[in-house]
Design a protein around this motif. Structure first.
Motif, mmCIF file in Angstrom:
data_model
loop_
_atom_site.group_PDB
_atom_site.id
_atom_site.type_symbol
_atom_site.label_atom_id
_atom_site.label_comp_id
_atom_site.label_asym_id
_atom_site.label_seq_id
_atom_site.Cartn_x
_atom_site.Cartn_y
_atom_site.Cartn_z
ATOM 1 N N ARG A 24 0.855 -1.192 0.000
ATOM 2 C CA ARG A 24 0.000 0.000 0.000
ATOM 3 C C ARG A 24 0.885 1.234 0.000
ATOM 4 O O ARG A 24 1.921 1.255 0.648
ATOM 5 C CB ARG A 24 -0.894 0.009 1.240
ATOM 6 N N ARG A 25 0.433 2.254 -0.713
ATOM 7 C CA ARG A 25 1.145 3.533 -0.729
ATOM 8 C C ARG A 25 0.130 4.638 -0.940
ATOM 9 O O ARG A 25 -0.793 4.495 -1.741
ATOM 10 C CB ARG A 25 2.182 3.539 -1.851
ATOM 11 N N ASP A 26 0.293 5.732 -0.228
ATOM 12 C CA ASP A 26 -0.491 6.931 -0.489
ATOM 13 C C ASP A 26 0.446 8.128 -0.367
ATOM 14 O O ASP A 26 1.666 7.952 -0.343
ATOM 15 C CB ASP A 26 -1.727 7.019 0.425
ATOM 16 N N ASP A 27 -0.098 9.316 -0.282
ATOM 17 C CA ASP A 27 0.754 10.506 -0.270
ATOM 18 C C ASP A 27 1.487 10.729 1.047
ATOM 19 O O ASP A 27 2.400 11.563 1.109
ATOM 20 C CB ASP A 27 -0.059 11.752 -0.643
ATOM 21 N N ARG A 28 1.142 9.958 2.102
ATOM 22 C CA ARG A 28 1.790 10.142 3.404
ATOM 23 C C ARG A 28 2.475 8.897 3.944
ATOM 24 O O ARG A 28 3.339 9.007 4.809
ATOM 25 C CB ARG A 28 0.760 10.620 4.433
ATOM 26 N N THR A 29 2.065 7.707 3.464
ATOM 27 C CA THR A 29 2.565 6.466 4.053
ATOM 28 C C THR A 29 2.897 5.424 2.996
ATOM 29 O O THR A 29 2.373 5.464 1.883
ATOM 30 C CB THR A 29 1.530 5.848 5.021
ATOM 31 N N ALA A 71 -3.827 3.598 7.740
ATOM 32 C CA ALA A 71 -3.214 2.800 6.673
ATOM 33 C C ALA A 71 -3.100 1.350 7.104
ATOM 34 O O ALA A 71 -3.397 0.430 6.327
ATOM 35 C CB ALA A 71 -1.842 3.368 6.313
ATOM 36 N N GLU A 74 -6.440 -0.384 6.827
ATOM 37 C CA GLU A 74 -6.755 -0.728 5.431
ATOM 38 C C GLU A 74 -5.961 -1.948 4.968
ATOM 39 O O GLU A 74 -6.495 -2.822 4.283
ATOM 40 C CB GLU A 74 -6.474 0.462 4.517
#
Length: 118
Positions: A24-29, A71, A74
């Motif tokens: 998983r990747r997003d703009d913060r983690t 995160a 999820e």
């Protein structure tokens, strides 16, 4: 990158310089599988920005600690362990067992987690 982050393993994983099994990747983690798992599911969730430990992260940006936990939730759902339960661990400092000094949350599950830890 600063000298501290160029030598930081997790900063290098975040930057894509070191391979990892990213889930998983997003703009913060970024979340990736631990290479020495302590449970059937053992995933590390790290902030993209380098901070040394959970206390430093909370001082710099208290909302980022919440983003790490969200995160992890999820990822737990995606791994099929949300309903059975999972453990979240933030080690802060060498005496707590922290070996990479970049904030990271351990997501452990897939089997009953005993108590005490260790």
């Amino acid at each position: 990158m600063s000298d501290a982050t160029t030598s930081c393993l997790f900063c290098r994983i975040v930057a894509g310089e070191v391979p990892a099994d990213v889930v998983r990747r997003d703009d913060r983690t970024v979340a990736f599988r631990d290479v020495t798992p302590k449970a059937p599911t053992h995933i590390l969730v790290v902030p993209i920005e380098h901070t040394e430990n959970a206390a430093a992260t909370a001082a710099a940006d208290p909302t980022l600690v919440g983003a790490l936990v969200l995160a992890a939730a999820e990822v737990a759902a995606g791994e099929g362990i949300a309903d059975s339960g999972y453990r979240l661990v933030l080690n802060t400092g060498a005496d707590a067992g922290q070996t990479v000094f970049h904030t990271h949350l351990h997501l452990l599950g897939g089997e009953p987690q005993g108590w005490p830890i260790g």
